[in-house]
Design an enzyme around this catalytic site. Structure first.
Site, mmCIF file in Angstrom:
data_model
loop_
_atom_site.group_PDB
_atom_site.id
_atom_site.type_symbol
_atom_site.label_atom_id
_atom_site.label_comp_id
_atom_site.label_asym_id
_atom_site.label_seq_id
_atom_site.Cartn_x
_atom_site.Cartn_y
_atom_site.Cartn_z
ATOM 1 N N ARG A 115 -3.521 21.009 -14.967
ATOM 2 C CA ARG A 115 -2.461 20.059 -15.295
ATOM 3 C C ARG A 115 -2.689 19.365 -16.637
ATOM 4 N NH1 ARG A 115 0.732 15.608 -11.561
ATOM 5 N NH2 ARG A 115 1.801 14.619 -13.295
ATOM 6 N N HIS A 130 6.863 6.957 -27.467
ATOM 7 C CA HIS A 130 5.869 7.878 -26.922
ATOM 8 C C HIS A 130 6.111 9.309 -27.425
ATOM 9 C CE1 HIS A 130 3.141 9.820 -24.173
ATOM 10 N NE2 HIS A 130 4.122 10.497 -23.608
ATOM 11 N N HIS A 140 -1.226 14.519 -26.694
ATOM 12 C CA HIS A 140 -1.228 13.156 -26.146
ATOM 13 C C HIS A 140 -2.455 12.342 -26.542
ATOM 14 C CE1 HIS A 140 2.206 14.574 -23.957
ATOM 15 N NE2 HIS A 140 2.316 13.470 -23.246
ATOM 16 N N GLU A 200 8.845 16.521 -26.150
ATOM 17 C CA GLU A 200 8.254 17.004 -24.894
ATOM 18 C C GLU A 200 8.823 18.373 -24.512
ATOM 19 O OE1 GLU A 200 5.770 15.622 -23.132
ATOM 20 O OE2 GLU A 200 5.687 13.523 -23.748
ATOM 21 N N ARG A 249 0.801 -1.229 0.000
ATOM 22 C CA ARG A 249 0.000 0.000 0.000
ATOM 23 C C ARG A 249 0.833 1.278 0.000
ATOM 24 N NH1 ARG A 249 -3.029 -2.915 3.910
ATOM 25 N NH2 ARG A 249 -4.683 -4.072 2.879
ATOM 26 N N LYS A 257 7.150 22.284 -15.834
ATOM 27 C CA LYS A 257 6.325 21.178 -15.364
ATOM 28 C C LYS A 257 6.043 21.307 -13.869
ATOM 29 C CE LYS A 257 5.146 16.474 -15.411
ATOM 30 N NZ LYS A 257 5.159 15.214 -16.143
ATOM 31 N N ASN A 280 -0.856 17.549 -21.468
ATOM 32 C CA ASN A 280 -1.169 16.464 -22.393
ATOM 33 C C ASN A 280 -1.367 16.949 -23.824
ATOM 34 O OD1 ASN A 280 -1.147 14.430 -20.389
ATOM 35 N ND2 ASN A 280 -3.170 15.110 -19.712
ATOM 36 N N GLU A 322 -4.442 16.483 -11.439
ATOM 37 C CA GLU A 322 -5.038 16.752 -12.743
ATOM 38 C C GLU A 322 -6.551 16.879 -12.702
ATOM 39 O OE1 GLU A 322 -3.022 14.912 -16.072
ATOM 40 O OE2 GLU A 322 -4.899 14.760 -17.155
ATOM 41 N N HIS A 353 -1.645 9.032 -28.122
ATOM 42 C CA HIS A 353 -2.020 7.745 -27.527
ATOM 43 C C HIS A 353 -2.770 6.882 -28.532
ATOM 44 C CE1 HIS A 353 -1.827 9.216 -23.060
ATOM 45 N NE2 HIS A 353 -0.635 9.093 -23.615
ATOM 46 N N LYS A 375 2.980 10.948 -11.766
ATOM 47 C CA LYS A 375 2.095 10.039 -12.491
ATOM 48 C C LYS A 375 2.811 8.708 -12.682
ATOM 49 C CE LYS A 375 -0.978 12.889 -15.290
ATOM 50 N NZ LYS A 375 -1.456 13.112 -16.680
#
Lengths: 363, 363
Positions: free
Chosen positions: B238, B262, B245, B182, B118, B224, B242, B234, B249, B140
């Protein structure tokens, strides 16, 4: 209906306890933020309660995933079935997962909610005594790994818990007993008056008298909510909720998950912890045998598996989450109604407890 | 060495940027709370840098798990190899996971750290440009699902990020380009002066001039860190990180993860977003073609996969995490240096962009 609150600041949430709650739309609606609901349940619970819950969710996009039943399915592979369903039905970040079932369903559904798209809402609708008094409250979620129980998981609090006592009418005897083990636990660790009440009312609980059950659930949840509010992520006091669990997890892992019910293993584990406490002169021989008698009256096992050696216990206990620097840490009792955590465990006495066999709990 | 801070209250952490950092014990030690460290790396990075990092961790119990290299392994099955290693080596709750590699390693190691028992500590040691400027910062973490990228994960902040620019000397050309995509993104979404600097210094970056690279990393991380500090999980601003993205994606999923890097998919995705913005009259034709030229100078693809239809894009874009109530939401540019998120996307113009083929980005 009674309402308790788990006080965790902006993550606070209510626990509703009473009968006839499953079909009450007004209890669910305020805690569903988007339009989508995914009900996670299992093959045993679905035929009994799925339609009832769905009838209370009209107006939402309601989908369901029905998992195989049992602790042996509380793994990454079964968890993935929940992700599959969510993605196939295009559930987005505003979805709400609803756990309809016992502790295994609650833990898996909660962990799916913690990890799907990095975290979505969920609601707990526990249908077993064990999950109503323990696992649905407090935000512990996760799955087992072949090398250890609950090793993969997250803290993720539900938006609300709906505990409908009517669901206990269909509960198998063995699972009722398993739930009572956790009820007894609260008395032992922090509530001696409640422990005495349980001792006096164990027959009523076993006969499922509604008033006795509702009281036991409420008082258990109250105790749990107070401990969790003090220590959400178990950096300290919360660990006392694990009385009997280090022994119990070892039994469950040795037998293969699902052979012993979690509550059964915890029951025997608590007796092992108490036996050790008696050897350490923290509790009297009368108190020890009284606990054994109470567990027997609750229909719980009071002897560990016959083929389980001291080494079997120790090696399993060494992968427990409480282990620190290779030292076993245990939750023990200072006295009935007061627990503490220690890594200072006398090895010889622990060995005596682990080899006690059918003399366990007999001073 | 330069030090930036990601300001997240009690979860704040430093980013160290400079050369010769991998072997500096003094950077790691303050962020390792227990005695155990598990280094998570891959078959490409291990021969280059594993021993260097280990030499800096003397005095700790250091174990390692070496995963296969590539985005196609960023899944639950490979993640489980990390859990296996942790349990086999009996790592407890005080362990520290150390991600040594690019974005895939960082995301998987971070998610293992978020979910093992956890939640345990972790340190990011990014060894690619892309991970140094983007994925190692902001917390993330996660893995892919066959039906969607990063669909399973958690927000889990590292204790520190150690970006050693020396590691970029061994980076393949294609991965350098992917990282620059990026870097360009930060200019486009929130820092026009930086965008102009990149345009003027793209040759120096491609030649890996240390000063230019260090500046680009620092400025990217600064941008960032500022965005993440405003919106850790997010729920709003935030999302502008993306840009490109959602398109990207879709390309990655359609091609099968690992075929396009990516950053390559994000590069083409940003051009698609910009093309749409030009059609919406947010940016000029000169600005659009200038971006295309910059991407070409960065060695990035500027045309989507030839066999990918509009429907292929749309169906993939509909499972993006930003989708709400079945509506595609996109990050777009109001102008160069200012991004915004919208679900109000003109379908006809989007279709024009998605069918532009080798005319993409040519006004």
């Amino acid at each position: 209906m009674n309402t308790l609150t788990v006080d965790l600041g902006e993550r606070s949430y209510p626990i509703f306890i009473g009968n006839g709650l499953l079909t009450r739309s007004d209890l669910y609606a305020p805690y569903i933020t988007g339009r989508q609901v995914m009900i996670v349940t299992n093959t045993t619970v679905a035929p009994l309660y799925l339609e009832k819950v769905k009838s209370a969710l009209q107006g939402f996009q309601v989908d369901e995933v029905i998992l195989p039943d049992g602790e042996s399915y509380k793994d990454l592979k079964t968890l993935n079935l929940i992700y599959d369903a969510l993605l196939e039905k295009q559930h987005n970040r505003t979805t709400t997962l609803l756990a309809l079932g016992g502790g295994v369903i609650g833990d898996m559904c909660g962990y799916a909610a913690a990890s799907y798209q990095r975290g979505v809402n969920f609601i707990q609708v526990p249908t077993t005594l064990l999950s109503q008094v323990d696992s649905s409250v407090g935000g512990k979620t996760g799955v087992n790994h072949p090398l250890g129980k609950n090793m993969i998981g997250a803290f993720h609090q539900p938006k609300c818990v709906i505990a409908d006592t009517d669901t206990l009418n269909t509960l198998p005897e063995r699972e009722l007993s398993a739930g009572i083990a956790e009820v007894i636990k609260y008395g032992l660790i922090c509530d001696k008056p409640f422990y005495q009440w349980i001792t006096e009312n164990i027959q009523a609980l076993m006969k499922r008298e509604p008033k006795a059950l509702a009281y036991a659930i409420e008082r258990s949840c109250q105790n749990k909510a107070e401990v969790v509010a003090q220590d959400e992520t178990e950096s300290g006091i919360r660990a006392i909720l694990n009385l009997g669990h280090t022994f119990g997890h070892a039994i469950e892992a040795h037998q293969g998950y699902g052979q012993w019910l979690h509550g059964e293993a915890v029951g025997t584990g608590m007796l092992q912890a108490a036996d050790l406490c008696w050897r350490m002169e923290h509790i009297s021989s009368d108190e020890l045998t009284a606990l054994r008698d109470l567990l027997i009256a609750s229909g719980l096992p009071v002897v560990g598996p016959a083929d389980m050696s001291t080494d079997d216990y120790i090696s399993r206990m060494l992968v427990d989450k409480k282990v620190l620097d290779g030292r076993i840490r245990l939750v023990l009792l200072k006295r009935i109604g007061e627990a503490y955590m220690t890594s200072d465990v006398p090895k010889d006495l622990l060995t005596q407890t682990l080899t006690a066999g059918d003399k366990l709990g007999l001073a």
